[in-house]
Structures are given as structure tokens and as C-alpha cells.
Design a protein around this motif. Structure first.
Motif, PDB file in Angstrom:
ATOM      1  N   VAL A   1      19.804  65.259  34.428  1.00 15.86           N
ATOM      2  CA  VAL A   1      18.421  65.657  34.693  1.00 15.86           C
ATOM      3  C   VAL A   1      17.948  64.943  35.954  1.00 15.86           C
ATOM      4  CG1 VAL A   1      16.059  65.740  33.832  1.00 15.86           C
ATOM      5  CG2 VAL A   1      17.972  65.986  32.238  1.00 15.86           C
ATOM      6  N   VAL A   2      17.508  65.710  36.936  1.00 17.26           N
ATOM      7  CA  VAL A   2      16.987  65.156  38.183  1.00 17.26           C
ATOM      8  C   VAL A   2      15.503  65.475  38.255  1.00 17.26           C
ATOM      9  CG1 VAL A   2      17.192  65.093  40.688  1.00 17.26           C
ATOM     10  CG2 VAL A   2      19.230  65.505  39.277  1.00 17.26           C
ATOM     11  N   VAL A   3      14.672  64.496  37.967  1.00 13.70           N
ATOM     12  CA  VAL A   3      13.221  64.668  38.038  1.00 13.70           C
ATOM     13  C   VAL A   3      12.772  64.356  39.462  1.00 13.70           C
ATOM     14  CG1 VAL A   3      10.989  63.924  37.127  1.00 13.70           C
ATOM     15  CG2 VAL A   3      12.984  64.032  35.611  1.00 13.70           C
ATOM     16  N   PHE A   4      11.947  65.225  40.037  1.00 15.50           N
ATOM     17  CA  PHE A   4      11.490  65.013  41.406  1.00 15.50           C
ATOM     18  C   PHE A   4      10.594  63.778  41.463  1.00 15.50           C
ATOM     19  CE2 PHE A   4      11.551  69.919  41.953  1.00 15.50           C
ATOM     20  CZ  PHE A   4      12.937  69.905  41.886  1.00 15.50           C
ATOM     21  N   GLN A   5      10.886  62.888  42.383  1.00 17.20           N
ATOM     22  CA  GLN A   5      10.034  61.709  42.550  1.00 17.20           C
ATOM     23  C   GLN A   5       8.646  62.128  43.016  1.00 17.20           C
ATOM     24  OE1 GLN A   5      11.516  58.856  45.378  1.00 17.20           O
ATOM     25  NE2 GLN A   5       9.972  57.319  44.855  1.00 17.20           N
ATOM     26  N   TYR A   6       8.603  63.040  43.968  1.00 17.47           N
ATOM     27  CA  TYR A   6       7.348  63.616  44.450  1.00 17.47           C
ATOM     28  C   TYR A   6       7.505  65.138  44.437  1.00 17.47           C
ATOM     29  CZ  TYR A   6       7.110  58.899  46.422  1.00 17.47           C
ATOM     30  OH  TYR A   6       7.148  57.539  46.596  1.00 17.47           O
ATOM     31  N   ASN A   7       6.538  65.814  43.855  1.00 18.56           N
ATOM     32  CA  ASN A   7       6.571  67.268  43.934  1.00 18.56           C
ATOM     33  C   ASN A   7       6.354  67.712  45.373  1.00 18.56           C
ATOM     34  OD1 ASN A   7       6.968  67.696  41.184  1.00 18.56           O
ATOM     35  ND2 ASN A   7       4.788  67.873  40.734  1.00 18.56           N
ATOM     36  N   PRO A   8       7.162  68.645  45.867  1.00 21.27           N
ATOM     37  CA  PRO A   8       6.916  69.142  47.228  1.00 21.27           C
ATOM     38  C   PRO A   8       5.557  69.814  47.317  1.00 21.27           C
ATOM     39  CG  PRO A   8       8.532  70.509  46.095  1.00 21.27           C
ATOM     40  CD  PRO A   8       8.307  69.318  45.229  1.00 21.27           C
ATOM     41  N   ALA A   9       4.889  69.619  48.436  1.00 19.15           N
ATOM     42  CA  ALA A   9       3.570  70.228  48.629  1.00 19.15           C
ATOM     43  C   ALA A   9       3.660  71.744  48.682  1.00 19.15           C
ATOM     44  CB  ALA A   9       2.923  69.690  49.904  1.00 19.15           C
TER      45      ALA A   9
ATOM     46  N   SER B   1      13.576  77.726  48.394  1.00 19.08           N
ATOM     47  CA  SER B   1      13.934  76.671  49.336  1.00 19.08           C
ATOM     48  C   SER B   1      12.832  75.619  49.302  1.00 19.08           C
ATOM     49  CB  SER B   1      14.098  77.227  50.752  1.00 19.08           C
ATOM     50  OG  SER B   1      14.442  76.189  51.662  1.00 19.08           O
ATOM     51  N   LEU B   2      13.225  74.361  49.110  1.00 19.22           N
ATOM     52  CA  LEU B   2      12.218  73.307  49.028  1.00 19.22           C
ATOM     53  C   LEU B   2      12.773  71.998  49.576  1.00 19.22           C
ATOM     54  CD1 LEU B   2      13.175  71.486  46.330  1.00 19.22           C
ATOM     55  CD2 LEU B   2      12.235  73.460  45.165  1.00 19.22           C
ATOM     56  N   ASP B   3      11.867  71.132  50.001  1.00 22.66           N
ATOM     57  CA  ASP B   3      12.205  69.811  50.530  1.00 22.66           C
ATOM     58  C   ASP B   3      11.758  68.744  49.537  1.00 22.66           C
ATOM     59  OD1 ASP B   3      13.182  70.900  52.914  1.00 22.66           O
ATOM     60  OD2 ASP B   3      11.210  70.863  53.862  1.00 22.66           O
ATOM     61  N   LEU B   4      12.653  67.837  49.205  1.00 20.49           N
ATOM     62  CA  LEU B   4      12.362  66.757  48.275  1.00 20.49           C
ATOM     63  C   LEU B   4      12.390  65.427  49.017  1.00 20.49           C
ATOM     64  CD1 LEU B   4      14.603  67.901  45.279  1.00 20.49           C
ATOM     65  CD2 LEU B   4      12.150  68.277  45.584  1.00 20.49           C
ATOM     66  N   GLU B   5      11.326  64.655  48.870  1.00 21.66           N
ATOM     67  CA  GLU B   5      11.233  63.331  49.489  1.00 21.66           C
ATOM     68  C   GLU B   5      11.645  62.269  48.477  1.00 21.66           C
ATOM     69  OE1 GLU B   5      10.566  62.858  52.612  1.00 21.66           O
ATOM     70  OE2 GLU B   5       9.872  64.886  53.164  1.00 21.66           O
ATOM     71  N   LEU B   6      12.551  61.393  48.897  1.00 18.57           N
ATOM     72  CA  LEU B   6      13.012  60.287  48.054  1.00 18.57           C
ATOM     73  C   LEU B   6      12.703  58.974  48.757  1.00 18.57           C
ATOM     74  CD1 LEU B   6      16.542  61.678  47.068  1.00 18.57           C
ATOM     75  CD2 LEU B   6      14.367  62.040  45.903  1.00 18.57           C
ATOM     76  N   ASP B   7      12.141  58.024  48.024  1.00 16.24           N
ATOM     77  CA  ASP B   7      11.748  56.747  48.633  1.00 16.24           C
ATOM     78  C   ASP B   7      11.856  55.643  47.594  1.00 16.24           C
ATOM     79  OD1 ASP B   7      10.580  54.614  50.000  1.00 16.24           O
ATOM     80  OD2 ASP B   7       9.148  55.917  51.026  1.00 16.24           O
ATOM     81  N   ALA B   8      12.608  54.600  47.917  1.00 14.49           N
ATOM     82  CA  ALA B   8      12.787  53.466  46.998  1.00 14.49           C
ATOM     83  C   ALA B   8      11.987  52.252  47.437  1.00 14.49           C
ATOM     84  CB  ALA B   8      14.272  53.095  46.911  1.00 14.49           C
ATOM     85  N   THR B   9      11.069  52.405  48.378  1.00 14.36           N
ATOM     86  CA  THR B   9      10.330  51.265  48.918  1.00 14.36           C
ATOM     87  C   THR B   9       9.553  50.529  47.838  1.00 14.36           C
ATOM     88  OG1 THR B   9      10.109  52.408  51.045  1.00 14.36           O
ATOM     89  CG2 THR B   9       8.639  50.548  50.633  1.00 14.36           C
ATOM     90  N   ASP B  10       8.800  51.252  47.010  1.00 15.20           N
ATOM     91  CA  ASP B  10       8.015  50.605  45.958  1.00 15.20           C
ATOM     92  C   ASP B  10       8.917  49.920  44.943  1.00 15.20           C
ATOM     93  OD1 ASP B  10       5.742  51.510  47.186  1.00 15.20           O
ATOM     94  OD2 ASP B  10       5.513  53.269  45.888  1.00 15.20           O
ATOM     95  N   ALA B  11      10.029  50.543  44.599  1.00 17.22           N
ATOM     96  CA  ALA B  11      10.939  49.956  43.618  1.00 17.22           C
ATOM     97  C   ALA B  11      11.575  48.674  44.147  1.00 17.22           C
ATOM     98  CB  ALA B  11      12.018  50.964  43.235  1.00 17.22           C
ATOM     99  N   LEU B  12      11.821  48.621  45.447  1.00 16.02           N
ATOM    100  CA  LEU B  12      12.450  47.436  46.023  1.00 16.02           C
ATOM    101  C   LEU B  12      11.517  46.232  46.031  1.00 16.02           C
ATOM    102  CD1 LEU B  12      14.381  49.039  49.028  1.00 16.02           C
ATOM    103  CD2 LEU B  12      15.305  48.247  46.849  1.00 16.02           C
ATOM    104  N   GLU B  13      10.213  46.466  45.888  1.00 19.19           N
ATOM    105  CA  GLU B  13       9.275  45.353  45.818  1.00 19.19           C
ATOM    106  C   GLU B  13       9.362  44.628  44.480  1.00 19.19           C
ATOM    107  OE1 GLU B  13       5.434  46.886  46.639  1.00 19.19           O
ATOM    108  OE2 GLU B  13       5.842  47.263  48.779  1.00 19.19           O
ATOM    109  N   GLU B  14       9.894  45.296  43.448  1.00 19.13           N
ATOM    110  CA  GLU B  14      10.089  44.684  42.134  1.00 19.13           C
ATOM    111  C   GLU B  14      11.516  44.944  41.686  1.00 19.13           C
ATOM    112  OE1 GLU B  14       7.192  46.189  39.455  1.00 19.13           O
ATOM    113  OE2 GLU B  14       5.475  45.496  40.631  1.00 19.13           O
ATOM    114  N   PRO B  15      12.493  44.278  42.305  1.00 21.06           N
ATOM    115  CA  PRO B  15      13.897  44.562  41.989  1.00 21.06           C
ATOM    116  C   PRO B  15      14.264  44.255  40.545  1.00 21.06           C
ATOM    117  CG  PRO B  15      13.693  42.588  43.346  1.00 21.06           C
ATOM    118  CD  PRO B  15      12.348  43.235  43.328  1.00 21.06           C
ATOM    119  N   GLY B  16      13.562  43.312  39.921  1.00 24.11           N
ATOM    120  CA  GLY B  16      13.865  43.009  38.528  1.00 24.11           C
ATOM    121  C   GLY B  16      13.583  44.162  37.594  1.00 24.11           C
ATOM    122  N   SER B  17      12.588  44.963  37.930  1.00 21.18           N
ATOM    123  CA  SER B  17      12.233  46.116  37.100  1.00 21.18           C
ATOM    124  C   SER B  17      12.996  47.373  37.484  1.00 21.18           C
ATOM    125  CB  SER B  17      10.722  46.388  37.209  1.00 21.18           C
ATOM    126  OG  SER B  17       9.969  45.261  36.817  1.00 21.18           O
ATOM    127  N   HIS B  18      13.618  47.369  38.649  1.00 18.42           N
ATOM    128  CA  HIS B  18      14.354  48.543  39.117  1.00 18.42           C
ATOM    129  C   HIS B  18      15.719  48.091  39.655  1.00 18.42           C
ATOM    130  CE1 HIS B  18      10.033  49.493  39.455  1.00 18.42           C
ATOM    131  NE2 HIS B  18      10.397  50.696  39.028  1.00 18.42           N
TER     132      HIS B  18
END
Length: 234
Positions: free
Chosen positions: A30-38, A73-90
Motif C-alpha cells: 500500500v502506497v499512501v500519498f504523502q501529499y495529495n496532488p493539487a 497522469s499525476l505528480d507525487l511530491e515526496l519529502d522526508a525533511t520533517d521526518a529527519l528532524e525527529e529521527p527517533g520517531s522515523h
């Protein structure tokens, strides 16, 4: 002080769900979109009859054995910046950034091997005995976009733009462009072969979504009755 109650509706996330052979026992991919495309684009292609039938009788045939083709056809944005601020939780993001999400989507493109397939080959070392060849099949994928659009699809295009990297060169930000073709029930029907459970679920999802589309079309007709009556000259 806010009482914790919010009038904002709960945001549903889009997703791609593989109905084929599960990854980990009963857990599907299951791949849940991190952000829904606009936005995303859709294209429908009406069924075109053979050219020789077009000229028969001098009339355009109206028969249509299949539903129109449809692509997304859609574009999906992936970003781990917020998760990297709390590496213990992610912990996964801390190690691989968004590489795990990209890999999960890429696996939707790979065929799955099923033991006991119909293909067979003669083993030279076995004195001509027949052995079953694992049959490779394309996984059945559902494109889930809220309760009103759940459709079986096949990925037809896949482009990844990796935009930033961790010190170990795992991508931490990326854009994935996905092209999909909707699979109609005709894509799963073969003479003398019963549908598998994933295929049955895919057909049920397609029919459910088409049924909702028909209901919405009827609702539009009800809303347009007054305008139609105003256009009549009598």
C-alpha cells in the motif's frame, strides 16, 4: 482556549494498493500519498470500430463492445525533511529518506512469479520430464482517490526526479510522475478461466465506481430539468 473540536473535514489521502501477491503475509503493498496532488489529468478514449465496418452500409456503426479507455497522469511530491528532524520517531526515513516510498511504487511495475503456472518446459537432465515454470503476472493495482473513485489500473509511465540527498546519497526529496491506464472488466476475462480473488475485487471496484458515475449523471439531469423546460418553444 480551543476545545479540540474542528469543523475542518478530515482529509483523505490518495493511494495505490497492490492486490497481487502480498509482501509480508496478509499485508499488501500500500502506497499512501504523502501529499495529495493539487491536480491530475484524465483522458478518455472512445472505442473505435474497425475501418472496414465504418464503410459497410454507408452508416457509422453504433455498436461498442467495450467501455472507453481512460488514463491518468499525476505528480507525487515526496519529502522526508520533517521526518529527519525527529529521527527517533522515523527510523526508516532517517536511514533511507524517501527511498522506501519510491521503491514501494517501483515494485508495482515488476511482475510477480506464481508457482505452478501453466507454462511448462522439458528438463534436459530429467529425461524429458515436464516441470512447471513459474508464471509471471502483472500485479493488480487499485488507484484510490476517495470513496468516489476506486479503479483498477496498470502503471504505464513512471518517472522519478530525485531533488536532494542525504550524506549517504539516499534521496530525501523527490517528485514522481505516474501514468496509469484504467483496466476495464474485459481486461480480466479469459475463456475457460475463473477470476482470481484480486481480479474479482478489481472488477467489483470498477463496477462500483462506474455505478457512482451513473448516479451523478442522473443527479445532473435532475438539476437541469428546469433549464431544459425553459429552452423548449412550447
Amino acid at each position: 482556549m480551543p476545545d479540540g473540536y474542528s469543523r475542518s473535514p478530515r482529509l483523505l489521502k490518495g493511494a495505490l494498493v497492490e492486490l497481487g501477491e502480498p509482501f509480508l503475509g496478509p499485508i499488501p503493498n500500500v502506497v499512501v500519498f504523502q501529499y495529495n496532488p493539487a491536480s491530475f489529468s484524465r483522458e478518455m478514449t472512445p472505442w473505435a470500430p474497425p475501418t472496414e465496418d465504418d464503410a459497410a452500409g454507408g452508416e457509422e456503426p453504433r455498436t461498442q463492445p467495450y467501455d472507453p479507455g481512460e488514463t491518468f497522469s499525476l505528480d507525487l511530491e515526496l519529502d522526508a525533511t520533517d521526518a529527519l528532524e525527529e529521527p527517533g520517531s522515523h527510523p526508516v526515513a532517517a536511514v533511507s529518506g524517501v527511498a522506501d516510498r519510491i521503491a514501494a511504487m517501483e515494485m508495482l511495475l515488476y511482475p510477480r512469479r506464481e508457482e505452478g503456472g501453466v507454462g511448462q518446459f522439458l528438463s534436459a537432465l530429467g529425461g524429458g520430464s515436464a516441470a512447471a515454470v513459474p508464471e509471471c503476472t502483472v500485479p493488480v493495482v487499485l488507484f484510490v482517490w476517495g470513496p468516489g473513485r476506486i479503479l483498477p489500473v496498470r502503471l504505464t509511465a513512471f518517472t522519478v526526479e530525485e531533488q536532494a540527498f542525504s550524506p549517504t546519497l539516499y534521496p530525501v526529496r523527490a517528485k514522481v510522475t505516474v501514468g496509469m491506464k484504467v483496466l476495464t472488466p474485459a481486461a480480466f476475462q479469459r475463456p475457460g478461466r475463473e477470476l482470481t480473488q484480486p481480479e474479482s475485487l478489481a472488477v467489483a471496484a470498477y463496477n462500483f465506481t462506474r455505478g457512482q458515475k451513473e448516479l451523478l449523471a442522473r443527479a445532473n439531469l435532475a438539476n437541469s430539468v428546469e433549464s431544459i423546460l425553459g429552452m423548449l418553444p412550447f
